[in-house]
Design an enzyme around this catalytic site. Structure first.
Site, PDB file in Angstrom:
ATOM      1  N   SER A 143      -7.296  17.392  32.102  1.00 42.67           N
ATOM      2  CA  SER A 143      -8.061  18.263  31.200  1.00 42.67           C
ATOM      3  C   SER A 143      -7.741  19.715  31.515  1.00 42.67           C
ATOM      4  O   SER A 143      -7.446  20.049  32.677  1.00 42.67           O
ATOM      5  CB  SER A 143      -9.551  18.024  31.407  1.00 42.67           C
ATOM      6  OG  SER A 143     -10.310  19.005  30.716  1.00 42.67           O
ATOM      7  N   TYR A 157     -16.932  17.487  36.757  1.00 42.90           N
ATOM      8  CA  TYR A 157     -15.884  16.898  35.900  1.00 42.90           C
ATOM      9  C   TYR A 157     -14.561  17.635  36.105  1.00 42.90           C
ATOM     10  O   TYR A 157     -13.505  17.020  36.268  1.00 42.90           O
ATOM     11  CB  TYR A 157     -16.341  16.993  34.445  1.00 42.90           C
ATOM     12  CG  TYR A 157     -15.281  16.696  33.409  1.00 42.90           C
ATOM     13  CD1 TYR A 157     -15.035  15.395  32.997  1.00 42.90           C
ATOM     14  CD2 TYR A 157     -14.550  17.729  32.805  1.00 42.90           C
ATOM     15  CE1 TYR A 157     -14.078  15.121  32.032  1.00 42.90           C
ATOM     16  CE2 TYR A 157     -13.600  17.466  31.838  1.00 42.90           C
ATOM     17  CZ  TYR A 157     -13.364  16.157  31.454  1.00 42.90           C
ATOM     18  OH  TYR A 157     -12.411  15.893  30.499  1.00 42.90           O
TER      19      TYR A 157
HETATM   20  P1  NAP Z   1     -14.580   9.465  24.398  1.00 46.68           P
HETATM   21  O1  NAP Z   1     -14.380   9.642  22.931  1.00 46.68           O
HETATM   22  O2  NAP Z   1     -15.928   9.717  24.996  1.00 46.68           O
HETATM   23  O3  NAP Z   1     -14.087   7.991  24.800  1.00 46.68           O
HETATM   24  C1  NAP Z   1     -14.178   7.588  26.125  1.00 46.68           C
HETATM   25  C2  NAP Z   1     -13.509   6.246  26.292  1.00 46.68           C
HETATM   26  O4  NAP Z   1     -13.532   5.895  27.686  1.00 46.68           O
HETATM   27  C3  NAP Z   1     -14.218   5.133  25.552  1.00 46.68           C
HETATM   28  O5  NAP Z   1     -13.246   4.235  25.092  1.00 46.68           O
HETATM   29  C4  NAP Z   1     -15.072   4.470  26.640  1.00 46.68           C
HETATM   30  O6  NAP Z   1     -15.323   3.101  26.407  1.00 46.68           O
HETATM   31  C5  NAP Z   1     -14.147   4.614  27.823  1.00 46.68           C
HETATM   32  N1  NAP Z   1     -14.803   4.548  29.122  1.00 46.68           N
HETATM   33  C6  NAP Z   1     -15.751   5.379  29.635  1.00 46.68           C
HETATM   34  N2  NAP Z   1     -16.086   4.976  30.881  1.00 46.68           N
HETATM   35  C7  NAP Z   1     -15.335   3.879  31.151  1.00 46.68           C
HETATM   36  C8  NAP Z   1     -15.237   3.010  32.254  1.00 46.68           C
HETATM   37  N3  NAP Z   1     -15.980   3.176  33.361  1.00 46.68           N
HETATM   38  N4  NAP Z   1     -14.347   1.972  32.192  1.00 46.68           N
HETATM   39  C9  NAP Z   1     -13.593   1.791  31.082  1.00 46.68           C
HETATM   40  N5  NAP Z   1     -13.652   2.580  30.010  1.00 46.68           N
HETATM   41  C10 NAP Z   1     -14.519   3.614  30.041  1.00 46.68           C
HETATM   42  O7  NAP Z   1     -13.566  10.368  25.238  1.00 46.68           O
HETATM   43  P2  NAP Z   1     -12.276  11.250  24.820  1.00 46.68           P
HETATM   44  O8  NAP Z   1     -12.753  12.589  24.406  1.00 46.68           O
HETATM   45  O9  NAP Z   1     -11.380  10.464  23.926  1.00 46.68           O
HETATM   46  O10 NAP Z   1     -11.633  11.435  26.261  1.00 46.68           O
HETATM   47  C11 NAP Z   1     -10.565  10.636  26.729  1.00 46.68           C
HETATM   48  C12 NAP Z   1     -10.003  11.301  27.966  1.00 46.68           C
HETATM   49  O11 NAP Z   1      -9.587  12.612  27.636  1.00 46.68           O
HETATM   50  C13 NAP Z   1     -11.022  11.456  29.105  1.00 46.68           C
HETATM   51  O12 NAP Z   1     -10.381  11.243  30.343  1.00 46.68           O
HETATM   52  C14 NAP Z   1     -11.449  12.904  28.989  1.00 46.68           C
HETATM   53  O13 NAP Z   1     -11.887  13.428  30.217  1.00 46.68           O
HETATM   54  C15 NAP Z   1     -10.147  13.536  28.537  1.00 46.68           C
HETATM   55  N6  NAP Z   1     -10.316  14.836  27.853  1.00 46.68           N
HETATM   56  C16 NAP Z   1     -10.998  14.925  26.686  1.00 46.68           C
HETATM   57  C17 NAP Z   1     -11.130  16.163  26.093  1.00 46.68           C
HETATM   58  C18 NAP Z   1     -11.874  16.343  24.788  1.00 46.68           C
HETATM   59  O14 NAP Z   1     -12.110  17.514  24.404  1.00 46.68           O
HETATM   60  N7  NAP Z   1     -12.244  15.286  24.085  1.00 46.68           N
HETATM   61  C19 NAP Z   1     -10.579  17.291  26.687  1.00 46.68           C
HETATM   62  C20 NAP Z   1      -9.895  17.157  27.873  1.00 46.68           C
HETATM   63  C21 NAP Z   1      -9.759  15.911  28.453  1.00 46.68           C
HETATM   64  P3  NAP Z   1     -16.607   2.630  25.464  1.00 46.68           P
HETATM   65  O15 NAP Z   1     -16.253   3.029  24.051  1.00 46.68           O
HETATM   66  O16 NAP Z   1     -16.664   1.150  25.614  1.00 46.68           O
HETATM   67  O17 NAP Z   1     -17.804   3.353  25.972  1.00 46.68           O
END
Ligand code: NAP
Length: 244
Positions: A143, A157
């Protein structure tokens, strides 16, 4: 030979977009999720309708036993693993650091750091030429917070993502002669469910492009890092921050 990929947290957001793009690129896809089975099954159905191969696999990546059995399920379904995307991650509520509980810090690190490491271990054991594997590629989803530190919001985080960056550099060097490349992407504000309602609208003013990113814009970078087009790239990071 079919290319096989495991994407953690692929039921929603960046992981789901990566799963759809990976299937288009010819991978058989393991769609991992923790709770949202229906959302994961929907991604699998979409991939199959488009002529691809996919299965949904429930596992909490912070559990060593569940990670092991997830990889075994994938072995049985599609054979040799070619690629891993360590995408699953969690984010606590916005909070000054002094108010964050020990339990929250522990849980954040258990999922974001331990979980990614456990998955990478299983992947290396399968991909490494030293263990008789055929090589492969790993992409960790870090991130922009790893560099900004996210003060007043979620320092825990941000620190977990800093750990992911260091892990990416170290593992890349360790397995460079075992046919495995390890890279990371550092997304900025991407339009997914991870954000509290209304937050993205508030923060986009700080983005030079003036908008949030879309999950597909992260997925494209991930797919490039997994592909042979990046064959000399390892231990590298792609910042996807809208110009920040
Ligand atoms: P999201 O929409 O909240 O989706 C999170 C995903 O992770 C879901 O599929 C969830 O499964 C799964 N998950 C959470 N805890 C888990 C666990 N303990 N074991 C297995 N699966 C788990 O998140 P996102 O925004 O797409 O983020 C994806 C990645 O990108 C993360 O690592 C986040 O830190 C990183 N990121 C995101 C952003 C942003 O702005 N969105 C920015 C920088 C980095 P369920 O659906 O079953 O709950």
């Amino acid at each position: 030979m079919t290319k096989t990929i495991l994407i953690t947290g692929a039921s929603r957001g960046i992981g789901a977009a990566t799963a759809l793009l990976a299937a288009e690129a010819g991978y058989a896809v393991g769609v991992n999720y923790r709770n949202q089975q229906a959302a994961a099954e929907q991604i699998v159905d979409t991939i199959r309708q488009r002529g691809g191969q996919a299965i949904a696999i429930r596992a909490d990546i912070s559990s060593e036993q569940e990670v092991k059995s997830m990889f075994e399920t994938l072995d049985q379904a599609f054979g040799t693993l070619t690629a891993l995307v360590n995408n699953a991650g969690i984010l606590g509520a916005l909070s000054p650091f002094s108010d964050i509980s020990a339990e929250r810090i522990q849980h954040t690190f258990q999922v974001n750091v331990l979980g990614s490491m456990l998955c990478a271990q299983e992947a290396v054991r399968r991909m490494s030429t030293r263990h008789g594997g055929a090589g492969g590629a790993i992409v960790n989803v870090s991130s922009g917070a790893a560099k900004s530190g996210s003060p007043f919001e979620y320092v825990d985080y941000a620190a977990s993502k800093g750990a992911i960056d260091t892990f990416t550099m170290g593992l890349a060097k360790e397995v460079a002669q075992e046919g495995i490349r390890v890279n990371a992407v550092r997304p900025g504000f991407i339009d997914t469910d991870i954000h509290a309602p209304g937050r993205l609208d508030r923060v986009v003013a700080s983005v030079p492009m003036g908008r949030a990113g879309q999950p597909e814009e992260v997925a494209q970078a991930i797919l490039w890092l997994l592909s042979d087009q990046s064959s000399y790239t390892s231990g590298s990071f792609i910042d996807i921050l809208g110009g920040r």
